[in-house]
Design an enzyme around this catalytic site. Sequence first.
Site, PDB file in Angstrom:
ATOM      1  N   ARG A  75      47.715  49.618  37.429  1.00  0.00           N
ATOM      2  CA  ARG A  75      48.153  49.051  36.160  1.00  0.00           C
ATOM      3  C   ARG A  75      49.661  48.864  36.223  1.00  0.00           C
ATOM      4  O   ARG A  75      50.386  49.673  36.813  1.00  0.00           O
ATOM      5  CB  ARG A  75      47.796  49.968  34.989  1.00  0.00           C
ATOM      6  CG  ARG A  75      46.331  49.957  34.597  1.00  0.00           C
ATOM      7  CD  ARG A  75      45.969  48.645  33.910  1.00  0.00           C
ATOM      8  NE  ARG A  75      44.592  48.633  33.445  1.00  0.00           N
ATOM      9  CZ  ARG A  75      43.559  48.188  34.146  1.00  0.00           C
ATOM     10  NH1 ARG A  75      43.768  47.733  35.373  1.00  0.00           N
ATOM     11  NH2 ARG A  75      42.346  48.183  33.651  1.00  0.00           N
ATOM     12  N   ILE A 135      47.955  47.909  42.565  1.00  0.00           N
ATOM     13  CA  ILE A 135      46.704  47.289  42.147  1.00  0.00           C
ATOM     14  C   ILE A 135      46.073  48.083  41.013  1.00  0.00           C
ATOM     15  O   ILE A 135      44.925  47.849  40.642  1.00  0.00           O
ATOM     16  CB  ILE A 135      45.701  47.178  43.316  1.00  0.00           C
ATOM     17  CG1 ILE A 135      45.451  48.548  43.949  1.00  0.00           C
ATOM     18  CG2 ILE A 135      46.194  46.175  44.355  1.00  0.00           C
ATOM     19  CD1 ILE A 135      44.329  48.565  44.971  1.00  0.00           C
ATOM     20  N   HIS A 155      46.944  39.377  38.277  1.00  0.00           N
ATOM     21  CA  HIS A 155      45.924  40.351  37.873  1.00  0.00           C
ATOM     22  C   HIS A 155      44.520  39.770  38.086  1.00  0.00           C
ATOM     23  O   HIS A 155      43.675  39.800  37.196  1.00  0.00           O
ATOM     24  CB  HIS A 155      46.099  40.760  36.406  1.00  0.00           C
ATOM     25  CG  HIS A 155      45.447  42.084  36.086  1.00  0.00           C
ATOM     26  ND1 HIS A 155      45.858  42.870  35.037  1.00  0.00           N
ATOM     27  CD2 HIS A 155      44.413  42.744  36.665  1.00  0.00           C
ATOM     28  CE1 HIS A 155      45.109  43.965  34.980  1.00  0.00           C
ATOM     29  NE2 HIS A 155      44.218  43.905  35.958  1.00  0.00           N
ATOM     30  N   PHE A 177      44.191  58.808  44.536  1.00  0.00           N
ATOM     31  CA  PHE A 177      43.158  58.760  45.562  1.00  0.00           C
ATOM     32  C   PHE A 177      41.812  59.132  44.954  1.00  0.00           C
ATOM     33  O   PHE A 177      41.452  60.305  44.854  1.00  0.00           O
ATOM     34  CB  PHE A 177      43.507  59.690  46.726  1.00  0.00           C
ATOM     35  CG  PHE A 177      42.601  59.524  47.920  1.00  0.00           C
ATOM     36  CD1 PHE A 177      42.803  58.463  48.798  1.00  0.00           C
ATOM     37  CD2 PHE A 177      41.545  60.384  48.146  1.00  0.00           C
ATOM     38  CE1 PHE A 177      41.959  58.288  49.894  1.00  0.00           C
ATOM     39  CE2 PHE A 177      40.700  60.216  49.235  1.00  0.00           C
ATOM     40  CZ  PHE A 177      40.908  59.161  50.108  1.00  0.00           C
ATOM     41  N   GLU A 232      52.806  41.929  30.937  1.00  0.00           N
ATOM     42  CA  GLU A 232      51.822  41.048  31.566  1.00  0.00           C
ATOM     43  C   GLU A 232      51.349  40.023  30.537  1.00  0.00           C
ATOM     44  O   GLU A 232      50.891  40.422  29.461  1.00  0.00           O
ATOM     45  CB  GLU A 232      50.648  41.885  32.066  1.00  0.00           C
ATOM     46  CG  GLU A 232      49.735  41.176  33.039  1.00  0.00           C
ATOM     47  CD  GLU A 232      48.733  42.120  33.696  1.00  0.00           C
ATOM     48  OE1 GLU A 232      47.533  41.955  33.415  1.00  0.00           O
ATOM     49  OE2 GLU A 232      49.150  43.007  34.452  1.00  0.00           O
TER      50      GLU A 232
END
Length: 349
Positions: free
Chosen positions: A246, A244, A294, A163, A275
């Site tokens: 990594r 959202i 991504h 956060f 990825e």
Amino acid sequence: MSTPAPFRVAITADAVRADGSSIHGDLGLGRLSEAGIDWHVLPSYEDPIPAEHLEGVDAVLSLGHIHFGEETLAAAPDLRLVARFGAGYDTIDLDACTRAGVLVTNTPAAVRKPLAAAGLTLMLALAHQLFAKDRLTRTSRWGEREHFRGASLDGATLGIVGFGSVGAELARMAAPLGLRVLGNNRSGAHPQARELGVELTGLNELLAASDYVVLCAALTPETEKLIGRRELALMKPSAFLVNIGRGPLVDTDALRTALRQGRIAGAGLDVFDPEPLLPDDELLSMENVVLSPHSLCWTADFTRDVSASAIEAILDVAAGRRPRNLLNPAAFGVRGAETAGAAAAAARL
């Protein structure tokens, strides 16, 4: 009196073509030219960047996730700045850059709203089973729609892990939907939490209570595989996981198992580990998973604001000024960046 060499900028070739055009759109490179700064796109995408490509280079505009470590920095004595196009910098050794006097900047404010909107988009798509219903419509399977009932948002609990600025923006966007919002970060505090009605809590408590868990955390050695088998087991069977941040924040094998066995209801993923995904990855065939390569936050305002922020950092360093969003302030002045930049700027006047 000799004229100082112009400030030279190299741009990584992973997202930019030789003429400066980009997969993101206009990067505003004309501002560099107008300031008398030389720029060029590197001849190829190589990670790390070969030493010969950094010879005489004062700054690198890194559009992707190129690694900058001790060996690369030692071979680039002229380098003064690595300007990241985006917020993440997990492939940059900040300590090594600081020791070498290389400044590192990123663009956190510019990605805040687009990335938060990307998280909300995945939440809404999962809540309404949007892509399953899209497939039903495209294949004329209207009779099956009764099996794809959406989940509630009003009164549900959203848990935001990591956060910070993006998480706070997501909480602000989610407020009109009637969601209760929990937050978790390393410090256990955030200046806007109370104003936004966000309750900061421990990770275990957040996972157990949330109907939607959104990962916004930065990738560090401490957060790698932050969400694994144990953490997924704490979540409700009806809960959704959205990443959202990594890809390596999540143990992908554990996630596949949890999705396959129905331990959680579904996942929305814009980032992955590895990825890109391999063509035979099980995630690609799962009905309860929404995927994006991504790039979900790549919008017109994303390109405009991120580009402006990164270019501003280069202009500042070229003029001898301390740039905004400096990640390693102790590096400022170690290589005399401000002195060399100021001299070059004065020579162009």
